[in-house]
Design a protein around this motif. Sequence first.
Motif, PDB file in Angstrom:
ATOM      1  N   SER A 191     -12.629  26.610  32.158  1.00 35.31           N
ATOM      2  CA  SER A 191     -13.089  26.353  33.396  1.00 35.31           C
ATOM      3  C   SER A 191     -11.978  25.447  33.877  1.00 35.31           C
ATOM      4  CB  SER A 191     -14.323  25.223  33.368  1.00 35.31           C
ATOM      5  OG  SER A 191     -14.060  24.049  32.454  1.00 35.31           O
ATOM      6  N   ALA A 226      -6.429  24.635  43.404  1.00 34.83           N
ATOM      7  CA  ALA A 226      -7.211  25.047  42.464  1.00 34.83           C
ATOM      8  C   ALA A 226      -7.276  26.616  42.318  1.00 34.83           C
ATOM      9  CB  ALA A 226      -8.150  24.643  42.565  1.00 34.83           C
ATOM     10  N   VAL A 227      -7.216  27.346  43.537  1.00 32.12           N
ATOM     11  CA  VAL A 227      -7.395  28.724  43.847  1.00 32.12           C
ATOM     12  C   VAL A 227      -6.210  29.459  43.004  1.00 32.12           C
ATOM     13  CG1 VAL A 227      -7.492  30.715  45.621  1.00 32.12           C
ATOM     14  CG2 VAL A 227      -8.863  28.515  45.813  1.00 32.12           C
ATOM     15  N   VAL A 230      -6.400  29.037  39.361  1.00 32.15           N
ATOM     16  CA  VAL A 230      -7.344  30.076  38.939  1.00 32.15           C
ATOM     17  C   VAL A 230      -6.767  31.799  38.832  1.00 32.15           C
ATOM     18  CG1 VAL A 230      -9.674  31.175  39.431  1.00 32.15           C
ATOM     19  CG2 VAL A 230      -9.512  28.666  39.217  1.00 32.15           C
ATOM     20  N   TYR A 231      -6.287  31.885  40.008  1.00 31.78           N
ATOM     21  CA  TYR A 231      -5.415  33.184  40.202  1.00 31.78           C
ATOM     22  C   TYR A 231      -4.514  33.276  38.970  1.00 31.78           C
ATOM     23  CZ  TYR A 231      -2.784  36.896  41.701  1.00 31.78           C
ATOM     24  OH  TYR A 231      -1.821  38.123  41.637  1.00 31.78           O
ATOM     25  N   SER A 234      -6.269  33.616  35.414  1.00 32.76           N
ATOM     26  CA  SER A 234      -6.728  34.972  35.541  1.00 32.76           C
ATOM     27  C   SER A 234      -6.078  36.277  35.191  1.00 32.76           C
ATOM     28  CB  SER A 234      -7.352  35.307  37.154  1.00 32.76           C
ATOM     29  OG  SER A 234      -8.524  34.188  37.165  1.00 32.76           O
ATOM     30  N   ARG A 241     -13.340  33.078  33.318  1.00 37.85           N
ATOM     31  CA  ARG A 241     -12.836  31.941  34.122  1.00 37.85           C
ATOM     32  C   ARG A 241     -13.804  31.258  35.013  1.00 37.85           C
ATOM     33  NH1 ARG A 241     -10.606  36.381  33.092  1.00 37.85           N
ATOM     34  NH2 ARG A 241     -10.533  37.055  35.157  1.00 37.85           N
ATOM     35  N   GLY A 243     -14.372  28.698  38.052  1.00 35.87           N
ATOM     36  CA  GLY A 243     -13.417  27.915  38.871  1.00 35.87           C
ATOM     37  C   GLY A 243     -13.978  27.090  39.597  1.00 35.87           C
ATOM     38  N   PHE A 256     -12.690  31.347  45.015  1.00 33.69           N
ATOM     39  CA  PHE A 256     -12.372  31.305  43.741  1.00 33.69           C
ATOM     40  C   PHE A 256     -12.787  32.686  42.986  1.00 33.69           C
ATOM     41  CE2 PHE A 256     -12.099  27.029  44.542  1.00 33.69           C
ATOM     42  CZ  PHE A 256     -11.411  26.446  43.819  1.00 33.69           C
ATOM     43  N   ALA A 261     -12.411  34.232  39.211  1.00 36.11           N
ATOM     44  CA  ALA A 261     -13.400  33.292  38.555  1.00 36.11           C
ATOM     45  C   ALA A 261     -14.735  34.134  38.458  1.00 36.11           C
ATOM     46  CB  ALA A 261     -13.614  32.047  39.419  1.00 36.11           C
ATOM     47  N   VAL A 264     -18.354  29.628  39.398  1.00 34.48           N
ATOM     48  CA  VAL A 264     -17.869  28.390  39.950  1.00 34.48           C
ATOM     49  C   VAL A 264     -18.402  26.926  39.725  1.00 34.48           C
ATOM     50  CG1 VAL A 264     -16.673  29.621  41.848  1.00 34.48           C
ATOM     51  CG2 VAL A 264     -19.065  28.561  42.410  1.00 34.48           C
TER      52      VAL A 264
END
Length: 304
Positions: A191, A226-227, A230-231, A234, A241, A243, A256, A261, A264
Amino acid sequence: MSDSPLAVTIAGLTFKNPVIPASGTFGYGLEFLPFFDLSRLGGFCTKGLSPSPLKGNPPPRIVETPAGMLNAIGLQNVGVRAFVAEKLPHLRAYDTHVIANVFGFSVEDFLEVVAALNDAEGVAAYELNISCPNVKEGGTQFGNDPVQAARVTEAVKRLARRPVIVKLSPNAPSIVEVARAVEQAGADAVSLINTFVGLAIDVHTHRPRLGFMTGGLSGPAIRPLAVRMVYEVSQAVRIPRIGMGGIATWMDALEFILAGATAVQIGTINYTEPQAALQIIDGLGAYCRERATTIAALVGAFRP
């Protein structure tokens, strides 16, 4: 897997929808019963649980910032044994996944909490908080170092009877390297992200505005960062994941998901709109119906 377009699977667990209130922003779940039925949620993360109760940091603990807030709660909690005896029995009445957030100042602390939870009925998974930025020791040690992150993950995986999710820190020199390390150590999912370390100064007193001095920055201000993380994660790991970071609307959540993700977590918005999780669930449902698609099909659908 459920036939619902919102259903997703993480580490063998089917979530009726991908929306999970985040640890530290949702109490033990019971605090939100006046606002809605917890069974509407895909799941939720408890406050961080430690071997013994903690009082947390001195006040002030929260400072509002533009598009977010700084917090230095200091992981105040009732302790894992009180959670199992006093909170968890009430949560069993609700059809949702209870994810126990676990933290410690040593590997042994993590293991003590997980051992106390292993026999507890009603816990679906463990989320290891290796990345809290607002305690004097523990979080930074594990969350910023791939070797230390892998060490605690591997130790917990040997003991845990439930899936293990590892919560990653954006303050690590390389969040991708930490993600790879915990995946190799056996983590079932990750996470991300936890909060950024920030500082607010009172210009009148020339003193810090938080009692702990620094705190964790959360809210919409951090969402693009954050986005992006996460990318990147990933692209680097195969495990699911989850997000988080500044999500306030269903469109934020969908960003996300498109970035990779599977689910979320909803955090800071819970303070200002207690029913935000339901609004996000409803918005994602409407989007899927309009597009004749599913959340599972949208995971990682971003096209650079």
